[in-house]
Design a protein around this motif. Sequence first.
Motif, PDB file in Angstrom:
ATOM      1  N   THR A 213       0.421 -12.521 -21.132  1.00 17.45           N
ATOM      2  CA  THR A 213      -0.114 -11.604 -22.140  1.00 17.45           C
ATOM      3  C   THR A 213      -1.257 -10.753 -21.587  1.00 17.45           C
ATOM      4  OG1 THR A 213      -1.630 -13.314 -22.930  1.00 17.45           O
ATOM      5  CG2 THR A 213       0.515 -13.132 -24.043  1.00 17.45           C
ATOM      6  N   ASP A 214      -1.756 -11.096 -20.395  1.00 14.45           N
ATOM      7  CA  ASP A 214      -2.862 -10.337 -19.790  1.00 14.45           C
ATOM      8  C   ASP A 214      -2.333  -9.115 -19.048  1.00 14.45           C
ATOM      9  OD1 ASP A 214      -4.607 -12.277 -20.719  1.00 14.45           O
ATOM     10  OD2 ASP A 214      -4.639 -13.374 -18.814  1.00 14.45           O
ATOM     11  N   GLU A 215      -3.161  -8.061 -19.030  1.00 11.55           N
ATOM     12  CA  GLU A 215      -2.801  -6.834 -18.314  1.00 11.55           C
ATOM     13  C   GLU A 215      -3.092  -6.979 -16.819  1.00 11.55           C
ATOM     14  OE1 GLU A 215      -4.771  -3.445 -20.001  1.00 11.55           O
ATOM     15  OE2 GLU A 215      -3.716  -3.635 -21.916  1.00 11.55           O
ATOM     16  N   VAL A 216      -2.279  -6.327 -16.022  1.00 14.62           N
ATOM     17  CA  VAL A 216      -2.435  -6.309 -14.575  1.00 14.62           C
ATOM     18  C   VAL A 216      -2.408  -4.851 -14.125  1.00 14.62           C
ATOM     19  CG1 VAL A 216      -1.473  -7.036 -12.357  1.00 14.62           C
ATOM     20  CG2 VAL A 216      -1.218  -8.504 -14.354  1.00 14.62           C
ATOM     21  N   ILE A 217      -3.418  -4.444 -13.362  1.00 12.54           N
ATOM     22  CA  ILE A 217      -3.453  -3.088 -12.809  1.00 12.54           C
ATOM     23  C   ILE A 217      -2.953  -3.155 -11.371  1.00 12.54           C
ATOM     24  CG2 ILE A 217      -4.890  -1.105 -12.212  1.00 12.54           C
ATOM     25  CD1 ILE A 217      -6.822  -2.019 -14.444  1.00 12.54           C
ATOM     26  N   LEU A 218      -1.842  -2.470 -11.112  1.00 12.68           N
ATOM     27  CA  LEU A 218      -1.252  -2.417  -9.783  1.00 12.68           C
ATOM     28  C   LEU A 218      -1.617  -1.085  -9.127  1.00 12.68           C
ATOM     29  CD1 LEU A 218       2.286  -3.748 -10.710  1.00 12.68           C
ATOM     30  CD2 LEU A 218       0.379  -5.037  -9.737  1.00 12.68           C
ATOM     31  N   VAL A 219      -1.937  -1.143  -7.843  1.00 17.25           N
ATOM     32  CA  VAL A 219      -2.303   0.050  -7.096  1.00 17.25           C
ATOM     33  C   VAL A 219      -1.355   0.192  -5.916  1.00 17.25           C
ATOM     34  CG1 VAL A 219      -4.122   1.215  -5.790  1.00 17.25           C
ATOM     35  CG2 VAL A 219      -4.733  -0.231  -7.731  1.00 17.25           C
ATOM     36  N   GLY A 220      -0.665   1.319  -5.876  1.00 18.98           N
ATOM     37  CA  GLY A 220       0.206   1.635  -4.756  1.00 18.98           C
ATOM     38  C   GLY A 220      -0.447   2.723  -3.924  1.00 18.98           C
ATOM     39  N   ARG A 221      -0.467   2.518  -2.616  1.00 23.76           N
ATOM     40  CA  ARG A 221      -1.017   3.538  -1.718  1.00 23.76           C
ATOM     41  C   ARG A 221       0.090   3.964  -0.762  1.00 23.76           C
ATOM     42  NH1 ARG A 221      -5.466  -0.218  -1.659  1.00 23.76           N
ATOM     43  NH2 ARG A 221      -7.127   0.604  -2.934  1.00 23.76           N
ATOM     44  N   VAL A 222       0.231   5.283  -0.612  1.00 24.42           N
ATOM     45  CA  VAL A 222       1.262   5.842   0.246  1.00 24.42           C
ATOM     46  C   VAL A 222       0.584   6.774   1.251  1.00 24.42           C
ATOM     47  CG1 VAL A 222       3.372   7.230   0.313  1.00 24.42           C
ATOM     48  CG2 VAL A 222       2.890   5.783  -1.679  1.00 24.42           C
ATOM     49  N   LEU A 223       0.796   6.505   2.539  1.00 21.45           N
ATOM     50  CA  LEU A 223       0.301   7.370   3.601  1.00 21.45           C
ATOM     51  C   LEU A 223       1.488   8.146   4.146  1.00 21.45           C
ATOM     52  CD1 LEU A 223      -1.796   8.369   5.702  1.00 21.45           C
ATOM     53  CD2 LEU A 223      -1.192   6.376   7.069  1.00 21.45           C
ATOM     54  N   VAL A 224       1.383   9.481   4.143  1.00 21.76           N
ATOM     55  CA  VAL A 224       2.455  10.345   4.623  1.00 21.76           C
ATOM     56  C   VAL A 224       2.219  10.618   6.108  1.00 21.76           C
ATOM     57  CG1 VAL A 224       3.588  12.573   4.336  1.00 21.76           C
ATOM     58  CG2 VAL A 224       2.693  11.372   2.343  1.00 21.76           C
ATOM     59  N   ASN A 225       3.219  10.295   6.949  1.00 21.08           N
ATOM     60  CA  ASN A 225       3.082  10.420   8.402  1.00 21.08           C
ATOM     61  C   ASN A 225       3.771  11.629   9.017  1.00 21.08           C
ATOM     62  OD1 ASN A 225       1.550   8.061   8.821  1.00 21.08           O
ATOM     63  ND2 ASN A 225       3.388   6.838   8.607  1.00 21.08           N
ATOM     64  N   GLN A 226       4.610  12.326   8.262  1.00 25.99           N
ATOM     65  CA  GLN A 226       5.329  13.482   8.796  1.00 25.99           C
ATOM     66  C   GLN A 226       5.335  14.589   7.760  1.00 25.99           C
ATOM     67  OE1 GLN A 226       9.282  12.460  10.169  1.00 25.99           O
ATOM     68  NE2 GLN A 226       8.609  10.461  10.910  1.00 25.99           N
ATOM     69  N   THR A 227       5.606  15.804   8.207  1.00 25.06           N
ATOM     70  CA  THR A 227       5.671  16.958   7.314  1.00 25.06           C
ATOM     71  C   THR A 227       6.864  16.811   6.379  1.00 25.06           C
ATOM     72  OG1 THR A 227       4.692  18.350   9.017  1.00 25.06           O
ATOM     73  CG2 THR A 227       5.821  19.470   7.215  1.00 25.06           C
ATOM     74  N   LEU A 228       6.621  16.999   5.096  1.00 28.67           N
ATOM     75  CA  LEU A 228       7.671  16.903   4.088  1.00 28.67           C
ATOM     76  C   LEU A 228       8.262  18.284   3.838  1.00 28.67           C
ATOM     77  CD1 LEU A 228       5.930  14.568   1.467  1.00 28.67           C
ATOM     78  CD2 LEU A 228       7.320  13.924   3.437  1.00 28.67           C
ATOM     79  N   GLN A 229       9.561  18.327   3.575  1.00 22.71           N
ATOM     80  CA  GLN A 229      10.222  19.593   3.259  1.00 22.71           C
ATOM     81  C   GLN A 229      10.483  19.707   1.762  1.00 22.71           C
ATOM     82  OE1 GLN A 229      13.560  18.929   5.866  1.00 22.71           O
ATOM     83  NE2 GLN A 229      12.792  20.432   7.314  1.00 22.71           N
ATOM     84  N   GLY A 230       9.827  18.910   0.998  1.00 22.57           N
ATOM     85  CA  GLY A 230      10.019  18.930  -0.446  1.00 22.57           C
ATOM     86  C   GLY A 230       8.989  18.046  -1.109  1.00 22.57           C
ATOM     87  N   ASP A 231       9.272  17.718  -2.350  1.00 24.99           N
ATOM     88  CA  ASP A 231       8.358  16.891  -3.130  1.00 24.99           C
ATOM     89  C   ASP A 231       8.489  15.422  -2.745  1.00 24.99           C
ATOM     90  OD1 ASP A 231       7.716  19.216  -4.415  1.00 24.99           O
ATOM     91  OD2 ASP A 231       8.930  18.800  -6.193  1.00 24.99           O
ATOM     92  N   LEU A 232       7.420  14.689  -2.965  1.00 23.84           N
ATOM     93  CA  LEU A 232       7.409  13.244  -2.779  1.00 23.84           C
ATOM     94  C   LEU A 232       7.797  12.627  -4.127  1.00 23.84           C
ATOM     95  CD1 LEU A 232       5.802  10.797  -0.905  1.00 23.84           C
ATOM     96  CD2 LEU A 232       4.557  10.869  -3.030  1.00 23.84           C
TER      97      LEU A 232
END
Length: 185
Positions: free
Chosen positions: A67-86
């Motif tokens: 019944t307790d809330e949990v705050i999850l944190v996701g971290r994403v490091l981008v290593n190359q040039t993207l040709q579109g949206d993440l």
Amino acid sequence: MRNRKIAFTAILSLLAGISVYSFTAKTEDRKPASTAKSTWRPAPVGKHLALFHVELKSEDEIPESGTDEVILVGRVLVNQTLQGDLAYTWSLPEGVSVVDGITSDTLSGVKVGQVVELKLTVVGFSKEKQKAISLAVKALAKEEVLGNSAVIVSRNEDTMEATAPGMKRSAEEQLGSETVHRRRK
């Protein structure tokens, strides 16, 4: 003839040393951008050439009660040039529901070296029962859709990584450590 080989090896070693130095000097001068002003950098293990490094953690300890809330944190490091949206998607097991945050979305304009921080608050994720939540990211890079993901579990003590050392100790006690070591060789 021998002096030529020594001279050739010395020159080749010198050139290799200079090229390694020039490469590392250039990469140390780069200062990556960050949307969340994060100093987070992934541990240097796994697929170091991957398009993304993804880490998923809980802000606090996983609660005993569902019944307790949990705050999850996701971290994403981008290593190359993207040709579109993440694009990202949180996958939640049965019985876990979102209190705050978005389970899937796309982010535009994410640059190389940028750390994207994603938060999701859930309820129903506790130590009462083993459950897993994953965060998957993907984007177009070099004309292919590439991605990576991370998983967090509610009961770490039930994972294979946690139980394997105990299983090894038990096998050594039952068979004798010499037998276990001899079988690995």
